[in-house]
Every structure is written in structure tokens, then in C-alpha cells.
Design a protein around this motif. Structure first.
Motif, PDB file in Angstrom:
ATOM      1  N   LYS A 175      -3.034 -14.748  -4.229  1.00 12.13           N
ATOM      2  CA  LYS A 175      -2.277 -14.609  -3.156  1.00 12.13           C
ATOM      3  C   LYS A 175      -1.382 -13.497  -3.521  1.00 12.13           C
ATOM      4  O   LYS A 175      -1.726 -11.631  -2.810  1.00 12.13           O
ATOM      5  CB  LYS A 175      -1.583 -15.205  -1.844  1.00 12.13           C
ATOM      6  N   GLY A 176      -0.186 -13.483  -4.713  1.00 17.21           N
ATOM      7  CA  GLY A 176       0.653 -12.276  -4.945  1.00 17.21           C
ATOM      8  C   GLY A 176      -0.241 -11.103  -5.490  1.00 17.21           C
ATOM      9  O   GLY A 176       0.195 -10.294  -5.573  1.00 17.21           O
ATOM     10  N   LEU A 177      -1.041 -11.438  -6.286  1.00 15.88           N
ATOM     11  CA  LEU A 177      -2.168 -10.742  -7.194  1.00 15.88           C
ATOM     12  C   LEU A 177      -3.052  -9.628  -5.890  1.00 15.88           C
ATOM     13  O   LEU A 177      -2.920  -8.291  -6.107  1.00 15.88           O
ATOM     14  CB  LEU A 177      -3.040 -11.255  -7.786  1.00 15.88           C
ATOM     15  N   PHE A 178      -3.314 -10.338  -5.224  1.00 11.99           N
ATOM     16  CA  PHE A 178      -4.104  -9.828  -3.946  1.00 11.99           C
ATOM     17  C   PHE A 178      -3.202  -8.449  -3.369  1.00 11.99           C
ATOM     18  O   PHE A 178      -3.550  -7.356  -3.052  1.00 11.99           O
ATOM     19  CB  PHE A 178      -5.738 -10.785  -3.053  1.00 11.99           C
ATOM     20  N   LEU A 179      -2.052  -9.473  -3.114  1.00 13.45           N
ATOM     21  CA  LEU A 179      -0.896  -7.882  -2.381  1.00 13.45           C
ATOM     22  C   LEU A 179      -1.035  -6.882  -2.740  1.00 13.45           C
ATOM     23  O   LEU A 179      -0.468  -6.229  -2.326  1.00 13.45           O
ATOM     24  CB  LEU A 179       0.215  -9.275  -1.392  1.00 13.45           C
ATOM     25  N   ALA A 180      -0.380  -7.257  -3.549  1.00 11.33           N
ATOM     26  CA  ALA A 180      -0.563  -6.734  -4.600  1.00 11.33           C
ATOM     27  C   ALA A 180      -1.538  -5.376  -4.998  1.00 11.33           C
ATOM     28  O   ALA A 180      -1.281  -4.101  -4.594  1.00 11.33           O
ATOM     29  CB  ALA A 180      -0.083  -6.856  -6.292  1.00 11.33           C
ATOM     30  N   GLY A 181      -2.384  -5.840  -5.469  1.00 10.40           N
ATOM     31  CA  GLY A 181      -3.796  -4.828  -5.158  1.00 10.40           C
ATOM     32  C   GLY A 181      -4.211  -4.372  -3.889  1.00 10.40           C
ATOM     33  O   GLY A 181      -4.929  -3.239  -3.584  1.00 10.40           O
ATOM     34  N   VAL A 182      -3.344  -4.447  -2.483  1.00 11.41           N
ATOM     35  CA  VAL A 182      -3.292  -4.508  -1.184  1.00 11.41           C
ATOM     36  C   VAL A 182      -2.059  -3.204  -0.967  1.00 11.41           C
ATOM     37  O   VAL A 182      -2.709  -1.662  -0.789  1.00 11.41           O
ATOM     38  CB  VAL A 182      -2.951  -4.326  -0.155  1.00 11.41           C
ATOM     39  N   LEU A 183      -1.416  -3.531  -1.634  1.00  9.23           N
ATOM     40  CA  LEU A 183      -0.166  -2.619  -1.792  1.00  9.23           C
ATOM     41  C   LEU A 183      -0.293  -0.988  -2.755  1.00  9.23           C
ATOM     42  O   LEU A 183      -0.410  -0.120  -2.615  1.00  9.23           O
ATOM     43  CB  LEU A 183       1.419  -3.577  -2.757  1.00  9.23           C
ATOM     44  N   ALA A 184      -1.375  -1.731  -3.703  1.00 13.72           N
ATOM     45  CA  ALA A 184      -1.398  -0.598  -4.999  1.00 13.72           C
ATOM     46  C   ALA A 184      -2.916   0.383  -3.616  1.00 13.72           C
ATOM     47  O   ALA A 184      -2.435   1.588  -4.236  1.00 13.72           O
ATOM     48  CB  ALA A 184      -2.219  -1.213  -5.604  1.00 13.72           C
ATOM     49  N   THR A 185      -3.502  -0.202  -3.656  1.00 11.19           N
ATOM     50  CA  THR A 185      -4.238   0.329  -2.217  1.00 11.19           C
ATOM     51  C   THR A 185      -3.893   1.197  -1.455  1.00 11.19           C
ATOM     52  O   THR A 185      -4.370   2.659  -1.306  1.00 11.19           O
ATOM     53  CB  THR A 185      -5.589  -0.660  -1.866  1.00 11.19           C
ATOM     54  N   ALA A 186      -3.009   1.193  -0.938  1.00 10.96           N
ATOM     55  CA  ALA A 186      -2.257   1.939   0.050  1.00 10.96           C
ATOM     56  C   ALA A 186      -1.159   3.341  -0.892  1.00 10.96           C
ATOM     57  O   ALA A 186      -1.083   4.266  -0.166  1.00 10.96           O
ATOM     58  CB  ALA A 186      -1.144   1.280   0.640  1.00 10.96           C
ATOM     59  N   MET A 187      -0.415   2.847  -1.510  1.00  9.92           N
ATOM     60  CA  MET A 187       0.085   3.129  -2.608  1.00  9.92           C
ATOM     61  C   MET A 187      -0.548   4.432  -2.965  1.00  9.92           C
ATOM     62  O   MET A 187       0.208   5.930  -3.217  1.00  9.92           O
ATOM     63  CB  MET A 187       1.511   2.649  -3.610  1.00  9.92           C
ATOM     64  N   SER A 188      -1.450   4.379  -3.815  1.00  9.32           N
ATOM     65  CA  SER A 188      -2.250   5.349  -4.306  1.00  9.32           C
ATOM     66  C   SER A 188      -2.457   6.248  -3.369  1.00  9.32           C
ATOM     67  O   SER A 188      -3.191   6.977  -3.400  1.00  9.32           O
ATOM     68  CB  SER A 188      -3.530   4.819  -5.111  1.00  9.32           C
ATOM     69  N   THR A 189      -2.397   6.116  -1.866  1.00 10.12           N
ATOM     70  CA  THR A 189      -3.139   6.977  -1.300  1.00 10.12           C
ATOM     71  C   THR A 189      -1.851   7.991  -0.130  1.00 10.12           C
ATOM     72  O   THR A 189      -1.958   8.812  -0.812  1.00 10.12           O
ATOM     73  CB  THR A 189      -3.712   6.418   0.128  1.00 10.12           C
ATOM     74  N   ILE A 190      -0.943   6.834  -0.108  1.00  8.66           N
ATOM     75  CA  ILE A 190       0.372   7.592  -0.184  1.00  8.66           C
ATOM     76  C   ILE A 190       0.944   8.880  -1.093  1.00  8.66           C
ATOM     77  O   ILE A 190       0.865   9.527  -0.554  1.00  8.66           O
ATOM     78  CB  ILE A 190       1.528   6.331   0.401  1.00  8.66           C
ATOM     79  N   ASP A 191       0.960   8.029  -2.213  1.00  7.93           N
ATOM     80  CA  ASP A 191       1.495   9.108  -3.290  1.00  7.93           C
ATOM     81  C   ASP A 191       1.256  10.388  -3.433  1.00  7.93           C
ATOM     82  O   ASP A 191       1.421  11.555  -2.683  1.00  7.93           O
ATOM     83  CB  ASP A 191       1.308   8.933  -4.562  1.00  7.93           C
ATOM     84  N   SER A 192      -0.308  10.479  -3.383  1.00  8.76           N
ATOM     85  CA  SER A 192      -1.260  11.931  -3.695  1.00  8.76           C
ATOM     86  C   SER A 192      -1.174  12.557  -2.373  1.00  8.76           C
ATOM     87  O   SER A 192      -0.714  13.436  -2.365  1.00  8.76           O
ATOM     88  CB  SER A 192      -3.236  10.765  -3.651  1.00  8.76           C
ATOM     89  N   TYR A 193      -1.201  12.002  -1.172  1.00 10.15           N
ATOM     90  CA  TYR A 193      -1.326  12.963   0.207  1.00 10.15           C
ATOM     91  C   TYR A 193       0.124  13.388   0.389  1.00 10.15           C
ATOM     92  O   TYR A 193       0.138  14.195   1.220  1.00 10.15           O
ATOM     93  CB  TYR A 193      -2.079  12.004   0.879  1.00 10.15           C
ATOM     94  N   LEU A 194       1.383  12.907   0.445  1.00  9.34           N
ATOM     95  CA  LEU A 194       2.989  13.183  -0.202  1.00  9.34           C
ATOM     96  C   LEU A 194       2.911  14.118  -0.932  1.00  9.34           C
ATOM     97  O   LEU A 194       2.982  15.201  -0.650  1.00  9.34           O
ATOM     98  CB  LEU A 194       3.725  11.932  -0.181  1.00  9.34           C
ATOM     99  N   LEU A 195       1.784  14.366  -1.937  1.00  7.78           N
ATOM    100  CA  LEU A 195       1.622  15.328  -2.928  1.00  7.78           C
ATOM    101  C   LEU A 195       1.411  16.738  -2.185  1.00  7.78           C
ATOM    102  O   LEU A 195       2.163  17.938  -2.116  1.00  7.78           O
ATOM    103  CB  LEU A 195       1.555  14.451  -3.756  1.00  7.78           C
ATOM    104  N   ILE A 196      -0.086  16.299  -1.854  1.00  6.72           N
ATOM    105  CA  ILE A 196      -0.591  17.656  -1.374  1.00  6.72           C
ATOM    106  C   ILE A 196       0.003  18.379   0.847  1.00  6.72           C
ATOM    107  O   ILE A 196       0.124  19.558   0.276  1.00  6.72           O
ATOM    108  CB  ILE A 196      -2.303  17.108  -0.469  1.00  6.72           C
ATOM    109  N   SER A 197       0.848  17.233   1.231  1.00 10.30           N
ATOM    110  CA  SER A 197       1.539  17.542   2.170  1.00 10.30           C
ATOM    111  C   SER A 197       2.953  18.497   1.716  1.00 10.30           C
ATOM    112  O   SER A 197       2.673  19.484   2.450  1.00 10.30           O
ATOM    113  CB  SER A 197       1.992  16.624   3.406  1.00 10.30           C
TER     114      SER A 197
END
Lengths: 480, 44
Positions: free
Chosen positions: A304-326
Motif C-alpha cells: 500500500k505504501g509503495l503504491f501510495l509513493a507511486g501515486v505521489l510520484a505520478t503527481a509530483m513529477s508533473t507538478i515540478d515540471s509544469y511549475l518550472l514551465i509556468s
């Protein structure tokens, strides 16, 4: 959630922050900060492309559609993107690399002048604000750890912004490598366990209505057309462009995009099937969290923890890149060209860092505005496609028509029509619970015509084309 | 369009799961090898 699950999530967050801080020491110029010095090779490009472009909007949005409608999610909502990405990889990337661009609005600035650059920067900024991913983190932390939504949103934004502010694209891409493996691997493992427990994929056809297996589903043709047309955003996707400019060579970005298409298609297919599995389970899930709820119910402690880390990774890898672009859109594309004096690299990096933080704040504030994830995604890609696609294609493929008037008229008309249409549908229309979207029904004679908010692009794109043609015919030839 | 046959559904699901479980670790190893060779020859 057990202590082991918490430990895994905390270890993941600490590791990501440490990696970002270590990379930040290598930044010497704005080019280093914004496009990693143009030295990225295929494997790191694959990691950063796949993990950046796919966020929780795909995980929740695509599984929401498949939970309601079935396979149409993959065939109509997602598949057109692979075609658009393929076109971008084979045709656009080669032309784009002939120039020394750093951002998408650079193209507008180079061919049409500062006005078009500014409109493109605004469209890119709206598109890139990672509202959905930040909203997703808030939901995930609420559902799994009981952290109140607003705090979850803030926590996700602050952590993702922290390492991006420090290390720019290189920190973003380095952390993306870990996030990429986590998000794909954990989804694959979750699928094996969930589908295994259900007795295999074949059992879905016993439990679901036949419409779930129809590739075209039961959406009206207009909506199918809009879903497919929104894939045009892949042709002007700011994160793709940034990575095309960051690649060490054309071959590196071509290979990365081709490998990416295979991985995206696999990711989407598994998300679609898990959304259908949630529908087949008979539980009445909230559609957008169906996948998350089903998987968390089925997984044992630790995983469960591993999957949750995966879900957070899915979100964070998007947030960081697009924050840089904006952030870059404000500092590099909007402020720098209009500043009275030339700005040093050091100052530009500092300003971009502040603007990344500001973009994070704006995204947090907006995170509550939209009702469903799919409709928000379509609004943002509509604004981008309507304002950017026509001038970019005109500049790259019909450079003789690329006058300042054509670029500015086309991008401004596309932006204005899409925003006005959405505003009108929201002011005059109502939210349809069954369709899960905002609809404005207008009466012409005895007929009533339902205007879905998703139809914006069908008006805005032709407006952008018409304005480009008029600008090319009547505008002056040279860019200011 | 015709509905997708359950066997086809199952086949592509397991292919996709295979791609997700094996593909990313392979790309990550490729990335690590490049990092290692870069540390050996930073001018590259």
C-alpha cells in the motif's frame, strides 16, 4: 496504513528532496537551469517525458471515464494522443531543433514578435499551472492518510516546488527518473494483484454490460470529436518542447518519444482496465477515485505504501515540471523581453525561482475551481491549442506567411474565443449531473441545442485559423 | 465498432503489465550506466 507504509512514503519524499538539492550545485547559467544545458540523453528523456506528461489527471481522469464508460477511455480519449506525439516526434522536433529556442513562446517571439510571444506565454502559463496534479495530491492524502484536503494540497505543492526551485530542469529530470520507475512499476504490480484476486481480466465481461467493451462507448459524436481534438495539445505541449530543446540531439529526443509512446499506451491500458475492474467490483465508488479506492482495498500492508509513493510520484513529477514551465513563462517569456535593460543569467534564474513559487501558489488557489478532472484538463488544453497551434505550425511550415499580424491575430483570437466560450457556458449554463459537465442549452426556433463546455475548441480553433489567414493577407510582412 | 473480445482484452492487459513492470527498470539501468560513464569521462 501501517508504520511500514508511512516509512516508505517518508523515505521517498526525503530521497527526492536530497537528490534535488545535490543537483542544484551544478547550475551555472539560465540555459543550465531551464533546459539542463541541452545535454539530456535518451534514457533520462524517457524518464522525464513519461513521468511529467502523465500525472494524476490521467490516473484519475482516464479511470473515471473507464469506470463510467469502459474501453472508450483508451480508444477515444487516450489513443489520439499517441498519434499526435508521433507526429511531434517525427516532424516538429526536427524543425524545432534548427533554432536555438529555450521555450515554446520563444517560437512566437522569433517569428512574430513580442506580442505573440506574450499571448503564447499566457496560454502556456494557463495550461502549465499544475492545478489538477496538486488537487490530486490533496485527494490522495485525504483518502489515504486522512490529511485535510487543503493541507494535502499545500504539502504537495511545497515539496514539489522546493527541489524544482533549487535545481531547475536537471533536478526535475533526475527526480523524474525515480518517480518514473515508481509510478509505472507500482501500477503494474497493483494490476497483477487486483486482477489476480478478481479471477483474471476475462471475468470483466461476465460482470459488466456489453457497452463497456465497445471502443466507441456511448458518448455523443461531438464529445468524441472534442476528446480526439484535445490530443492536438500534444503538438504544442510546453513540456515536450522544453525537452526537445534540452535533448543532446534530434535522435535522442526521437528515440525517447517513441519509447515513451509504448510506455504511455501500456500505462493507459492498465489504468483503463483497473477503472473497469472497479466498476465490475460492484462497489459504488466515487468515479474519479474508483481506481485508487479499489487498489488500496486490495493491496496488502507494505505494498500500500509503495503504491501510495507511486501515486505521489505520478503527481509530483508533473507538478515540478509544469511549475518550472509556468515560472519560466512569467520570468523568461513575459518579463525579460519587455524589461528596459538586459537581464543577467543570475538575475533571470533568481526571478524564475520566485515565479516558480508564485505559480505554485496560484495553482493551489485554483485547485478547487473545477468540478471534474476531465473537464479541467480539456479547458486547459483548449486554451493552449487555440492560442498556439496555428501560429507555431504557420511559422514552421509556412514561414512566408508568418507576419507579425498573422501571429498575433491568430493567437489572440484563439485565446479570446476559448475563454469567452467557457465563460458564457459557465454564466448561462447549468451543471448536468448525469453528463458530469457544464451545459448551456440554447433555443433556435423550436430546436434546443446543448452546448457542452467541451465544445470550445470546435469554435476557437477555426477562429484562430481565420485570424491567421486575415493577418497574413492584410498584415505587414516583417516582424517588429 | 465491435466489442473487444475477452481474450484480446486479457492479452493486451498482460502485455501492458509486462511493459510497465520490466520497461522502466530497464530504462533506469540504462540511465545509471550513462551516469557512470559520464563520471568516468565528464567532458563527453
Amino acid at each position: 496504513m501501517s508504520a511500514a507504509d508511512f516509512a516508505i512514503v517518508i523515505a521517498y519524499i526525503a530521497g527526492i528532496l536530497g537528490l534535488g538539492a545535490a543537483v542544484s550545485r551544478r547550475i551555472a547559467s539560465f540555459r543550465d537551469y531551464f533546459v539542463a544545458g541541452g545535454r539530456m540523453t535518451t534514457p533520462i528523456l524517457v524518464c522525464t517525458l513519461v513521468s511529467t506528461y502523465y500525472g494524476l489527471d490521467v490516473l484519475f481522469g482516464a479511470s473515471e471515464v473507464s469506470y463510467r464508460e469502459g474501453l472508450v477511455s483508451w480508444f477515444v480519449y487516450l489513443r489520439p494522443y499517441y498519434l499526435a506525439i508521433l507526429i511531434a516526434a517525427i516532424f516538429l522536433a526536427r524543425r524545432l531543433r534548427r533554432h536555438d529556442f529555450l521555450s515554446l513562446p520563444d517560437i512566437g517571439g522569433h517569428f512574430y514578435g513580442r506580442g505573440t510571444r506574450a499571448v503564447m506565454a499566457v496560454a502556456s502559463f494557463v495550461y502549465s499551472l499544475p492545478i489538477l496534479a496538486i488537487m490530486g495530491i490533496g485527494i490522495v492524502l485525504d483518502v489515504t492518510l486522512g490529511i485535510p484536503f487543503a493541507w494535502g494540497v499545500l504539502l504537495g505543492a511545497v515539496i514539489s516546488a522546493a527541489y524544482t526551485i533549487l535545481g531547475g530542469l536537471l533536478a526535475d529530470a533526475m527526480t523524474d527518473t525515480v518517480q518514473f520507475v515508481l509510478m509505472c512499476f507500482t501500477l503494474g504490480i497493483a494490476a497483477i494483484l487486483v486482477l489476480g484476486r478478481m479471477g483474471g481480466v476475462e471475468t470483466l465481461s461476465d460482470k459488466l454490460e456489453p457497452r463497456f467493451f465497445d471502443p466507441l462507448g456511448s458518448y455523443p459524436p461531438g464529445v468524441l470529436l472534442v476528446f480526439a481534438a484535445s490530443a492536438l495539445s500534444a503538438l504544442v505541449e510546453p513540456a515536450f518542447y522544453q525537452r526537445i530543446f534540452a535533448a543532446v540531439s534530434y535522435r535522442a529526443i526521437l528515440a525517447a518519444l517513441l519509447i515513451g509512446i509504448v510506455l504511455w499506451a501500456a500505462f493507459d491500458w492498465v489504468v483503463t482496465i483497473l477503472g473497469m475492474a472497479a466498476a465490475a467490483s460492484g462497489e459504488a465508488y466515487e468515479p474519479r477515485y474508483a481506481l485508487l479506492s479499489l487498489v488500496l482495498e486490495e493491496l496488502p500492508a507494505g505494498l500500500k505504501g509503495l503504491f501510495l509513493a507511486g501515486v505521489l510520484a505520478t503527481a509530483m513529477s508533473t507538478i515540478d515540471s509544469y511549475l518550472l514551465i509556468s515560472g519560466g513563462n512569467i520570468a523568461y517569456d513575459l518579463y525579460r523581453p519587455f524589461a528596459r535593460r538586459p537581464i543577467s543569467d543570475e538575475k533571470l534564474i533568481g526571478l524564475t525561482r520566485w515565479m516558480v513559487a508564485l505559480s505554485g501558489l496560484v495553482a493551489v488557489v485554483f485547485a478547487l475551481f473545477f468540478r471534474t478532472i476531465v473537464s479541467a484538463w480539456i479547458f486547459m488544453s483548449t486554451v493552449l491549442v487555440a492560442a498556439v497551434l496555428v501560429p507555431v505550425l504557420g511559422a514552421l511550415y509556412l514561414p512566408k506567411t508568418a507576419s507579425a499580424a498573422a501571429g498575433l491575430a491568430s493567437s489572440a483570437a484563439g485565446l479570446a474565443v476559448s475563454v469567452l466560450y467557457y465563460a458564457a457556458v459557465h454564466v448561462f449554463g447549468t451543471f448536468d449531473q448525469d453528463l458530469s459537465t457544464q451545459v448551456w442549452t440554447i433555443a433556435i426556433g423550436e430546436r434546443s441545442i446543448p452546448l457542452w463546455q467541451e465544445y470550445a475548441l470546435l469554435l476557437a480553433l477555426p477562429a484562430s485559423v481565420a485570424a491567421y489567414i486575415l493577418g497574413a493577407m492584410f498584415g505587414r510582412r516583417s516582424a517588429p | 465498432m465491435n466489442p473487444i473480445h475477452p481474450d484480446t482484452l486479457s492479452f493486451w492487459t498482460w502485455v501492458s503489465v509486462g511493459v510497465l513492470v520490466a520497461g522502466p527498470p530497464a530504462v533506469f539501468v540504462w540511465f545509471l550506466r550513462e551516469v557512470r560513464s559520464w563520471f568516468r569521462n565528464p567532458d563527453r
